[in-house]
Design a protein around this motif. Structure first.
Motif, PDB file in Angstrom:
ATOM      1  N   TYR A  94      -2.577 -19.836  -9.981  1.00 36.24           N
ATOM      2  CA  TYR A  94      -3.036 -18.682  -9.211  1.00 36.24           C
ATOM      3  C   TYR A  94      -4.093 -19.066  -8.193  1.00 36.24           C
ATOM      4  CZ  TYR A  94      -7.442 -18.361 -11.818  1.00 36.24           C
ATOM      5  OH  TYR A  94      -8.678 -18.608 -12.333  1.00 36.24           O
ATOM      6  N   SER A  95      -4.106 -18.287  -7.121  1.00 32.86           N
ATOM      7  CA  SER A  95      -5.180 -18.350  -6.126  1.00 32.86           C
ATOM      8  C   SER A  95      -5.234 -17.013  -5.413  1.00 32.86           C
ATOM      9  CB  SER A  95      -4.936 -19.478  -5.118  1.00 32.86           C
ATOM     10  OG  SER A  95      -3.778 -19.214  -4.351  1.00 32.86           O
ATOM     11  N   ASN A  96      -4.805 -15.951  -6.122  1.00 31.03           N
ATOM     12  CA  ASN A  96      -4.658 -14.639  -5.498  1.00 31.03           C
ATOM     13  C   ASN A  96      -6.009 -14.064  -5.110  1.00 31.03           C
ATOM     14  OD1 ASN A  96      -4.155 -11.754  -5.117  1.00 31.03           O
ATOM     15  ND2 ASN A  96      -2.128 -12.197  -5.921  1.00 31.03           N
ATOM     16  N   PRO A  97      -6.167 -13.672  -3.851  1.00 32.78           N
ATOM     17  CA  PRO A  97      -7.458 -13.131  -3.420  1.00 32.78           C
ATOM     18  C   PRO A  97      -7.723 -11.715  -3.931  1.00 32.78           C
ATOM     19  CG  PRO A  97      -5.876 -13.018  -1.620  1.00 32.78           C
ATOM     20  CD  PRO A  97      -5.208 -13.772  -2.734  1.00 32.78           C
ATOM     21  N   SER A  98      -6.685 -11.019  -4.414  1.00 32.33           N
ATOM     22  CA  SER A  98      -6.863  -9.664  -4.926  1.00 32.33           C
ATOM     23  C   SER A  98      -7.159  -9.714  -6.417  1.00 32.33           C
ATOM     24  CB  SER A  98      -5.599  -8.829  -4.680  1.00 32.33           C
ATOM     25  OG  SER A  98      -5.699  -7.588  -5.358  1.00 32.33           O
ATOM     26  N   GLY A  99      -8.408  -9.440  -6.769  1.00 35.11           N
ATOM     27  CA  GLY A  99      -8.792  -9.492  -8.168  1.00 35.11           C
ATOM     28  C   GLY A  99      -8.059  -8.490  -9.030  1.00 35.11           C
ATOM     29  N   ALA A 100      -7.824  -7.291  -8.492  1.00 37.33           N
ATOM     30  CA  ALA A 100      -7.154  -6.245  -9.270  1.00 37.33           C
ATOM     31  C   ALA A 100      -5.716  -6.642  -9.597  1.00 37.33           C
ATOM     32  CB  ALA A 100      -7.177  -4.929  -8.491  1.00 37.33           C
ATOM     33  N   TYR A 150     -10.614  -7.204  -0.137  1.00 37.51           N
ATOM     34  CA  TYR A 150     -11.418  -6.031   0.209  1.00 37.51           C
ATOM     35  C   TYR A 150     -12.161  -6.267   1.524  1.00 37.51           C
ATOM     36  CZ  TYR A 150     -14.721  -2.155  -0.440  1.00 37.51           C
ATOM     37  OH  TYR A 150     -15.458  -1.007  -0.278  1.00 37.51           O
ATOM     38  N   ARG A 151     -12.724  -7.472   1.685  1.00 36.87           N
ATOM     39  CA  ARG A 151     -13.490  -7.767   2.899  1.00 36.87           C
ATOM     40  C   ARG A 151     -12.608  -7.712   4.139  1.00 36.87           C
ATOM     41  NH1 ARG A 151     -18.326  -9.496   4.098  1.00 36.87           N
ATOM     42  NH2 ARG A 151     -18.828  -9.763   1.878  1.00 36.87           N
ATOM     43  N   SER A 152     -11.400  -8.263   4.049  1.00 39.27           N
ATOM     44  CA  SER A 152     -10.508  -8.208   5.212  1.00 39.27           C
ATOM     45  C   SER A 152     -10.117  -6.771   5.518  1.00 39.27           C
ATOM     46  CB  SER A 152      -9.260  -9.066   4.978  1.00 39.27           C
ATOM     47  OG  SER A 152      -8.387  -8.490   4.017  1.00 39.27           O
ATOM     48  N   GLY A 153     -10.048  -5.932   4.476  1.00 42.81           N
ATOM     49  CA  GLY A 153      -9.769  -4.520   4.691  1.00 42.81           C
ATOM     50  C   GLY A 153     -10.906  -3.818   5.415  1.00 42.81           C
ATOM     51  N   LEU A 154     -12.145  -4.198   5.094  1.00 43.58           N
ATOM     52  CA  LEU A 154     -13.310  -3.639   5.793  1.00 43.58           C
ATOM     53  C   LEU A 154     -13.247  -3.957   7.284  1.00 43.58           C
ATOM     54  CD1 LEU A 154     -16.248  -4.543   3.345  1.00 43.58           C
ATOM     55  CD2 LEU A 154     -15.274  -2.267   3.743  1.00 43.58           C
ATOM     56  N   ASN A 158      -2.213  -3.426   0.689  1.00 35.76           N
ATOM     57  CA  ASN A 158      -2.479  -3.417  -0.750  1.00 35.76           C
ATOM     58  C   ASN A 158      -3.645  -2.479  -1.033  1.00 35.76           C
ATOM     59  OD1 ASN A 158      -4.818  -4.906  -0.167  1.00 35.76           O
ATOM     60  ND2 ASN A 158      -4.485  -6.401  -1.780  1.00 35.76           N
ATOM     61  N   ASP A 159      -3.888  -2.211  -2.303  1.00 38.15           N
ATOM     62  CA  ASP A 159      -4.891  -1.223  -2.688  1.00 38.15           C
ATOM     63  C   ASP A 159      -6.306  -1.671  -2.385  1.00 38.15           C
ATOM     64  OD1 ASP A 159      -2.905   0.485  -3.644  1.00 38.15           O
ATOM     65  OD2 ASP A 159      -2.972  -0.373  -5.665  1.00 38.15           O
ATOM     66  N   ASP A 160      -6.583  -2.973  -2.497  1.00 40.82           N
ATOM     67  CA  ASP A 160      -7.922  -3.468  -2.200  1.00 40.82           C
ATOM     68  C   ASP A 160      -8.306  -3.146  -0.750  1.00 40.82           C
ATOM     69  OD1 ASP A 160      -7.898  -4.471  -4.737  1.00 40.82           O
ATOM     70  OD2 ASP A 160      -8.157  -6.568  -4.188  1.00 40.82           O
ATOM     71  N   MET A 161      -7.383  -3.391   0.174  1.00 40.07           N
ATOM     72  CA  MET A 161      -7.672  -3.116   1.584  1.00 40.07           C
ATOM     73  C   MET A 161      -7.705  -1.619   1.852  1.00 40.07           C
ATOM     74  SD  MET A 161      -5.723  -6.199   3.654  1.00 40.07           S
ATOM     75  CE  MET A 161      -4.060  -5.655   3.244  1.00 40.07           C
ATOM     76  N   ALA A 162      -6.893  -0.842   1.127  1.00 43.39           N
ATOM     77  CA  ALA A 162      -6.937   0.614   1.288  1.00 43.39           C
ATOM     78  C   ALA A 162      -8.272   1.166   0.797  1.00 43.39           C
ATOM     79  CB  ALA A 162      -5.771   1.256   0.524  1.00 43.39           C
ATOM     80  N   ALA A 163      -8.761   0.637  -0.322  1.00 48.97           N
ATOM     81  CA  ALA A 163     -10.067   1.067  -0.843  1.00 48.97           C
ATOM     82  C   ALA A 163     -11.171   0.755   0.167  1.00 48.97           C
ATOM     83  CB  ALA A 163     -10.348   0.381  -2.176  1.00 48.97           C
ATOM     84  N   ALA A 164     -11.047  -0.397   0.827  1.00 47.63           N
ATOM     85  CA  ALA A 164     -12.022  -0.755   1.856  1.00 47.63           C
ATOM     86  C   ALA A 164     -11.968   0.227   3.025  1.00 47.63           C
ATOM     87  CB  ALA A 164     -11.755  -2.174   2.339  1.00 47.63           C
ATOM     88  N   ALA A 165     -10.761   0.656   3.393  1.00 47.46           N
ATOM     89  CA  ALA A 165     -10.620   1.618   4.485  1.00 47.46           C
ATOM     90  C   ALA A 165     -11.281   2.947   4.137  1.00 47.46           C
ATOM     91  CB  ALA A 165      -9.138   1.836   4.806  1.00 47.46           C
ATOM     92  N   VAL A 166     -11.171   3.361   2.889  1.00 47.68           N
ATOM     93  CA  VAL A 166     -11.840   4.589   2.443  1.00 47.68           C
ATOM     94  C   VAL A 166     -13.350   4.442   2.581  1.00 47.68           C
ATOM     95  CG1 VAL A 166     -12.309   6.071   0.449  1.00 47.68           C
ATOM     96  CG2 VAL A 166      -9.971   5.295   0.904  1.00 47.68           C
ATOM     97  N   SER A 167     -13.865   3.275   2.209  1.00 44.15           N
ATOM     98  CA  SER A 167     -15.307   3.023   2.297  1.00 44.15           C
ATOM     99  C   SER A 167     -15.792   3.091   3.739  1.00 44.15           C
ATOM    100  CB  SER A 167     -15.626   1.638   1.711  1.00 44.15           C
ATOM    101  OG  SER A 167     -16.981   1.323   1.864  1.00 44.15           O
ATOM    102  N   VAL A 168     -15.055   2.487   4.656  1.00 49.18           N
ATOM    103  CA  VAL A 168     -15.431   2.516   6.072  1.00 49.18           C
ATOM    104  C   VAL A 168     -15.377   3.945   6.604  1.00 49.18           C
ATOM    105  CG1 VAL A 168     -14.754   1.771   8.387  1.00 49.18           C
ATOM    106  CG2 VAL A 168     -14.702   0.143   6.493  1.00 49.18           C
ATOM    107  N   ALA A 169     -14.367   4.691   6.218  1.00 48.83           N
ATOM    108  CA  ALA A 169     -14.253   6.084   6.661  1.00 48.83           C
ATOM    109  C   ALA A 169     -15.458   6.889   6.209  1.00 48.83           C
ATOM    110  CB  ALA A 169     -12.966   6.697   6.110  1.00 48.83           C
TER     111      ALA A 169
END
Length: 360
Positions: free
Chosen positions: A79-85, A235-239, A259-270
């Motif tokens: 593994y080397s997946n950047p998405s922890g979830a 998440y950071r790339s989503g921000l 993916n959900d990590d980037m979507a969660a980041a978009a919610v945070s920026v909004a």
């Protein structure tokens, strides 16, 4: 939509290996050795077992055969997946199967390796394992796959398009899932939809984008390249991507993140920009990982059965190992069903999307 997967399992005919063993007066392991053509069984014992098999009409259960094949089998998960979830759910799934089947699981972490390093690591790994599971993003590492195939080590790629004809794949229909999600947003009235892409070196990323684009085209909506931003499934790339999308003079009314990590980041920026989700901006993700339900509001997303896919990957790998021992390795392309999960992050678009917050 049904999330049942297309299965390669055969149904049991009702007679168990224990019943055969009881009639033949041998152990279930001896029956397994006989029906699987293994050695170290006396001819008289083999004949007795086969008589019991014929009398009872026993058909070997593939799941049981897989379990027997798992004994003392070392399987590596790299593994080397950047998405922890995503990674957590995958690991839980594989560990669950490992405990059930008694395989020996080797977990190897490859971080920021170039192709030469991946080849070296694959050669080293191939010497000590019977099979390898490659989750994203290593599922499409040509360097690693080539070395493992050269060493005759069976490989199962998770969440990958079929890019090599000598490895098995376990995945969903990424194109169809992304198209359905985009059509869901369009049905809500959204026409100006931002899209955050995944890694550009992965087939799944491109298929999700193509599904998004196909839905727009089918509904006569233009693809605005300014509303497509690069991401890396983190998440950071989503921000960073969401900041660019929400800095435009005319805002998108919805964002579809790969993916959900980037979507969660978009919610945070909004939220930071004074936009209320979903009143001012709808946000959707992909995977239905834990990130989808730990953000507020919870995300509408595409559910791919990550745990079940991990289960299937081990199952397919064990079958491949077993068929290889018999001279012909099985290659499987297994497609799982997906599901669009509706939560609170989607609403019809606001009357205007110019500037900060809702102005109309």
């Amino acid at each position: 939509m049904s999330n049942d997967r297309k299965s390669i399992r055969r149904k049991s005919h009702g007679i168990t290996i224990d019943e055969v063993a009881s009639l033949a007066k041998v152990s279930p392991m001896t029956v397994s050795r006989v029906v699987n053509g293994k050695g170290n069984v006396r001819d008289s014992t083999r004949e007795r077992v086969m008589r019991a098999v014929d009398k009872l009409g026993y058909t070997p259960n593939l799941a049981a055969s897989t379990l027997a094949a798992a004994q003392n089998t070392r399987i590596a998960l790299i593994y080397s997946n950047p998405s922890g979830a995503y990674l957590r759910e995958l690991l839980v799934g594989v560990l669950h199967v490992a405990s059930r089947t008694a395989i020996q699981l080797v977990i190897d972490y490859w971080d920021e390796m170039d192709a030469a390093d991946e080849r070296k690591a694959a050669r080293r790994l191939a010497k000590g394992v019977s099979g390898v599971i490659l989750p994203p993003p290593l599922c499409e590492s040509h360097a690693a796959v080539q070395e493992l195939v050269k060493a005759n080590v069976p490989v199962v790629a998770i969440a990958s398009g079929r890019f090599h004809d000598r490895i098995s794949c376990v995945h969903i229909d990424e194109f169809r899932a992304a198209r359905e999600m985009t059509e869901h947003l369009i049905a809500q009235g959204h026409q100006r939809i931002g899209f955050i892409k995944g890694r550009d070196d992965m087939t799944a990323s491109e298929l999700r984008f193509e599904g998004f684009r196909a839905a727009l085209e089918a509904h006569g909506l233009p693809l605005d390249r300014h509303l497509v931003q690069a991401g890396n499934y983190t998440y950071r790339s989503g921000l960073q991507a969401a900041e660019k999308l929400l800095s435009r003079r005319v805002l998108p009314s919805a964002i579809f993140a790969s993916n959900d990590d980037m979507a969660a980041a978009a919610v945070s920026v909004a939220h930071r920009r004074g936009l209320e989700v979903p009143r001012d901006l709808s946000v959707v993700g992909f995977d239905d990982s834990s990130s989808a339900t730990t953000v507020w509001p919870e995300l509408t997303t595409v559910r791919q059965p990550i745990g079940a896919m991990a289960d299937a990957a081990v199952d397919v790998l064990l079958r491949s190992i077993r068929s290889g021992e018999q001279g012909e390795r099985s290659i499987v392309d297994e497609v799982f069903g997906h599901q669009l999960v509706e939560r609170q992050s989607v609403a019809p678009p606001p009357r205007t999307t110019t500037g900060r917050g809702r102005t109309g």
